[in-house]
Design a protein around this motif. Structure first.
Motif, PDB file in Angstrom:
ATOM      1  N   GLY A   7      83.482 -52.148  74.577  1.00 31.39           N
ATOM      2  CA  GLY A   7      82.450 -52.260  73.759  1.00 31.39           C
ATOM      3  C   GLY A   7      81.823 -50.757  73.151  1.00 31.39           C
ATOM      4  N   PHE A   8      81.624 -49.963  74.052  1.00 32.80           N
ATOM      5  CA  PHE A   8      80.996 -48.618  73.961  1.00 32.80           C
ATOM      6  C   PHE A   8      81.987 -47.635  73.150  1.00 32.80           C
ATOM      7  CE2 PHE A   8      78.369 -49.519  77.771  1.00 32.80           C
ATOM      8  CZ  PHE A   8      77.146 -49.550  77.266  1.00 32.80           C
ATOM      9  N   GLU A   9      83.385 -47.852  73.453  1.00 33.72           N
ATOM     10  CA  GLU A   9      84.289 -47.237  72.878  1.00 33.72           C
ATOM     11  C   GLU A   9      84.481 -47.730  71.251  1.00 33.72           C
ATOM     12  OE1 GLU A   9      87.296 -44.625  71.711  1.00 33.72           O
ATOM     13  OE2 GLU A   9      86.208 -44.479  73.435  1.00 33.72           O
ATOM     14  N   ILE A  10      84.314 -49.186  71.026  1.00 27.65           N
ATOM     15  CA  ILE A  10      84.300 -49.619  69.459  1.00 27.65           C
ATOM     16  C   ILE A  10      82.984 -48.634  68.915  1.00 27.65           C
ATOM     17  CG2 ILE A  10      83.693 -51.458  68.312  1.00 27.65           C
ATOM     18  CD1 ILE A  10      85.452 -53.029  70.311  1.00 27.65           C
ATOM     19  N   HIS A  11      81.810 -48.837  69.595  1.00 30.45           N
ATOM     20  CA  HIS A  11      80.830 -48.102  69.049  1.00 30.45           C
ATOM     21  C   HIS A  11      80.975 -46.567  68.774  1.00 30.45           C
ATOM     22  CE1 HIS A  11      76.653 -46.566  68.752  1.00 30.45           C
ATOM     23  NE2 HIS A  11      77.017 -45.810  69.747  1.00 30.45           N
ATOM     24  N   ALA A  12      81.684 -46.034  69.641  1.00 34.27           N
ATOM     25  CA  ALA A  12      81.862 -44.530  69.471  1.00 34.27           C
ATOM     26  C   ALA A  12      82.915 -44.339  68.241  1.00 34.27           C
ATOM     27  CB  ALA A  12      82.553 -44.019  70.628  1.00 34.27           C
ATOM     28  N   GLN A  13      83.936 -44.967  67.943  1.00 35.11           N
ATOM     29  CA  GLN A  13      84.871 -45.053  67.025  1.00 35.11           C
ATOM     30  C   GLN A  13      84.172 -45.422  65.731  1.00 35.11           C
ATOM     31  OE1 GLN A  13      88.966 -46.666  67.807  1.00 35.11           O
ATOM     32  NE2 GLN A  13      88.562 -46.051  69.820  1.00 35.11           N
ATOM     33  N   LEU A  14      83.580 -46.508  65.766  1.00 32.25           N
ATOM     34  CA  LEU A  14      82.871 -46.810  64.471  1.00 32.25           C
ATOM     35  C   LEU A  14      81.864 -45.548  63.931  1.00 32.25           C
ATOM     36  CD1 LEU A  14      82.327 -50.654  64.827  1.00 32.25           C
ATOM     37  CD2 LEU A  14      84.210 -49.553  63.501  1.00 32.25           C
ATOM     38  N   SER A  15      81.078 -45.254  64.840  1.00 35.86           N
ATOM     39  CA  SER A  15      80.178 -44.123  64.605  1.00 35.86           C
ATOM     40  C   SER A  15      80.709 -42.782  63.836  1.00 35.86           C
ATOM     41  CB  SER A  15      79.481 -43.682  66.017  1.00 35.86           C
ATOM     42  OG  SER A  15      78.551 -44.675  66.452  1.00 35.86           O
ATOM     43  N   ALA A  16      81.889 -42.495  64.630  1.00 33.63           N
ATOM     44  CA  ALA A  16      82.810 -41.367  64.134  1.00 33.63           C
ATOM     45  C   ALA A  16      83.134 -41.307  62.657  1.00 33.63           C
ATOM     46  CB  ALA A  16      84.091 -41.039  64.902  1.00 33.63           C
ATOM     47  N   VAL A  17      83.461 -42.718  62.226  1.00 34.28           N
ATOM     48  CA  VAL A  17      83.736 -42.725  60.890  1.00 34.28           C
ATOM     49  C   VAL A  17      82.505 -43.175  59.983  1.00 34.28           C
ATOM     50  CG1 VAL A  17      86.338 -42.806  61.491  1.00 34.28           C
ATOM     51  CG2 VAL A  17      84.950 -45.222  61.347  1.00 34.28           C
ATOM     52  N   GLY A  18      81.555 -43.456  60.421  1.00 33.16           N
ATOM     53  CA  GLY A  18      80.545 -43.770  59.644  1.00 33.16           C
ATOM     54  C   GLY A  18      80.291 -45.450  59.132  1.00 33.16           C
ATOM     55  N   LEU A  61      77.902 -56.631  64.227  1.00 29.25           N
ATOM     56  CA  LEU A  61      77.496 -56.775  65.626  1.00 29.25           C
ATOM     57  C   LEU A  61      78.549 -56.819  66.532  1.00 29.25           C
ATOM     58  CD1 LEU A  61      75.376 -57.139  68.103  1.00 29.25           C
ATOM     59  CD2 LEU A  61      75.556 -59.720  67.404  1.00 29.25           C
ATOM     60  N   ILE A  62      78.798 -55.953  67.499  1.00 27.92           N
ATOM     61  CA  ILE A  62      79.647 -55.659  68.751  1.00 27.92           C
ATOM     62  C   ILE A  62      78.934 -56.487  69.707  1.00 27.92           C
ATOM     63  CG2 ILE A  62      80.866 -54.663  70.489  1.00 27.92           C
ATOM     64  CD1 ILE A  62      80.565 -52.273  68.000  1.00 27.92           C
ATOM     65  N   TYR A  63      79.383 -57.578  70.268  1.00 24.94           N
ATOM     66  CA  TYR A  63      78.388 -58.324  71.242  1.00 24.94           C
ATOM     67  C   TYR A  63      79.413 -58.404  72.433  1.00 24.94           C
ATOM     68  CZ  TYR A  63      75.732 -61.962  73.688  1.00 24.94           C
ATOM     69  OH  TYR A  63      75.194 -62.811  74.714  1.00 24.94           O
ATOM     70  N   THR A  64      79.181 -58.058  73.677  1.00 27.75           N
ATOM     71  CA  THR A  64      80.107 -58.179  74.577  1.00 27.75           C
ATOM     72  C   THR A  64      79.173 -59.057  75.753  1.00 27.75           C
ATOM     73  OG1 THR A  64      79.107 -56.143  75.863  1.00 27.75           O
ATOM     74  CG2 THR A  64      80.895 -55.421  74.662  1.00 27.75           C
ATOM     75  N   ASN A  65      80.167 -59.759  76.381  1.00 24.43           N
ATOM     76  CA  ASN A  65      79.649 -60.647  77.370  1.00 24.43           C
ATOM     77  C   ASN A  65      80.980 -61.637  77.610  1.00 24.43           C
ATOM     78  OD1 ASN A  65      78.914 -63.872  77.853  1.00 24.43           O
ATOM     79  ND2 ASN A  65      77.045 -62.622  78.267  1.00 24.43           N
ATOM     80  N   THR A  66      80.692 -61.839  79.132  1.00 24.62           N
ATOM     81  CA  THR A  66      82.073 -62.221  79.856  1.00 24.62           C
ATOM     82  C   THR A  66      82.415 -63.835  79.291  1.00 24.62           C
ATOM     83  OG1 THR A  66      81.100 -61.309  81.976  1.00 24.62           O
ATOM     84  CG2 THR A  66      82.868 -63.181  81.943  1.00 24.62           C
ATOM     85  N   VAL A  67      81.659 -64.636  78.991  1.00 21.09           N
ATOM     86  CA  VAL A  67      82.239 -66.104  78.622  1.00 21.09           C
ATOM     87  C   VAL A  67      81.677 -66.148  76.950  1.00 21.09           C
ATOM     88  CG1 VAL A  67      82.009 -66.866  80.858  1.00 21.09           C
ATOM     89  CG2 VAL A  67      79.890 -67.142  79.631  1.00 21.09           C
ATOM     90  N   SER A  68      81.397 -65.205  76.234  1.00 20.06           N
ATOM     91  CA  SER A  68      80.748 -65.484  74.991  1.00 20.06           C
ATOM     92  C   SER A  68      82.134 -66.225  74.108  1.00 20.06           C
ATOM     93  CB  SER A  68      80.228 -64.082  74.559  1.00 20.06           C
ATOM     94  OG  SER A  68      81.414 -63.287  74.236  1.00 20.06           O
ATOM     95  N   ALA A 143      90.386 -46.508  74.409  1.00 19.08           N
ATOM     96  CA  ALA A 143      90.563 -46.108  73.016  1.00 19.08           C
ATOM     97  C   ALA A 143      91.547 -47.064  72.151  1.00 19.08           C
ATOM     98  CB  ALA A 143      90.905 -44.446  72.727  1.00 19.08           C
ATOM     99  N   GLY A 144      92.785 -47.381  72.675  1.00 27.00           N
ATOM    100  CA  GLY A 144      93.587 -48.215  71.957  1.00 27.00           C
ATOM    101  C   GLY A 144      93.280 -49.628  71.895  1.00 27.00           C
ATOM    102  N   ILE A 145      92.747 -49.867  73.066  1.00 28.71           N
ATOM    103  CA  ILE A 145      92.011 -51.449  72.989  1.00 28.71           C
ATOM    104  C   ILE A 145      90.907 -51.512  71.844  1.00 28.71           C
ATOM    105  CG2 ILE A 145      90.803 -53.230  74.417  1.00 28.71           C
ATOM    106  CD1 ILE A 145      92.229 -51.580  76.953  1.00 28.71           C
ATOM    107  N   ALA A 146      89.995 -50.727  72.121  1.00 25.05           N
ATOM    108  CA  ALA A 146      88.912 -50.664  71.060  1.00 25.05           C
ATOM    109  C   ALA A 146      89.406 -50.615  69.616  1.00 25.05           C
ATOM    110  CB  ALA A 146      87.855 -49.498  71.184  1.00 25.05           C
ATOM    111  N   ALA A 147      90.357 -49.657  69.365  1.00 29.91           N
ATOM    112  CA  ALA A 147      91.113 -49.740  68.029  1.00 29.91           C
ATOM    113  C   ALA A 147      91.634 -51.089  67.406  1.00 29.91           C
ATOM    114  CB  ALA A 147      92.196 -48.426  68.021  1.00 29.91           C
TER     115      ALA A 147
END
Length: 159
Positions: A7-18, A61-68, A143-147
């Motif tokens: 989730g944090f990596e998705i945030h970083a990658q999306l932030s990097a490309v605006g 929204l990126i929402y992380t949770n075990t059973v969501s 990074a690959g999983i987030a991508a």
């Protein structure tokens, strides 16, 4: 590596490309003792947080949770709108899961965590709807999983 790291990596990658988005760690929405499950606290907190983000113009929204992935209907109802959901279940073989737990857990609780993790993984695989994307994490970088998750959601700088 786990759902929070991805989730944090998705945030970083999306932030990097605006790409405008927000991230909510679902595990924190009802972390209390005694457990407040019977009061739907996670759903109430998600509704409040999402309303605040929506008021500021956020639509992703990126929402992380075990059973969501098994509670999509309940969670989207709590959000109060009709979101398009891309659910992703991160998977790992037993050996990889045990190795990751051994790195994270210390002391006498490791065996109990392994047992709970094995059971949870089986239940998630069996009880998650077929439309939930399964993304293997074995031997892959965060990074690959987030991508891959970003690709599945169709979130690009232009979308």
């Amino acid at each position: 590596m786990g759902k929070s790291s991805v989730g944090f990596e998705i945030h970083a990658q999306l932030s990097a490309v605006g790409v405008r988005h927000c991230l909510i760690e679902g595990d924190n929405l009802d972390m209390a003792y005694p457990s407040p499950w019977e009061h739907s606290l996670a759903e109430r907190n998600l509704a409040a947080m999402w309303a605040n983000y929506r008021a500021l113009g956020y639509r992703r929204l990126i929402y992380t949770n075990t059973v969501s992935v098994r509670q999509v209907d309940v969670l989207t109802a709590a959000m109060g709108d009709d979101p398009r959901v891309t659910a992703v279940l991160l998977t790992a073989d037993d050996g990889t899961a045990r190795q990751r737990l051994a790195q994270r857990e210390i002391g006498t609780a490791l065996d109990r965590h392994i047992e709970r993790s094995d059971l949870a993984a089986r239940q998630l695989e069996q009880l998650s709807p077929d439309w939930v994307h399964r993304v293997p994490t074995d031997g892959r970088s965060v990074a690959g999983i987030a991508a891959r998750a970003i690709e599945l959601a169709g979130w690009t700088a232009e979308s």
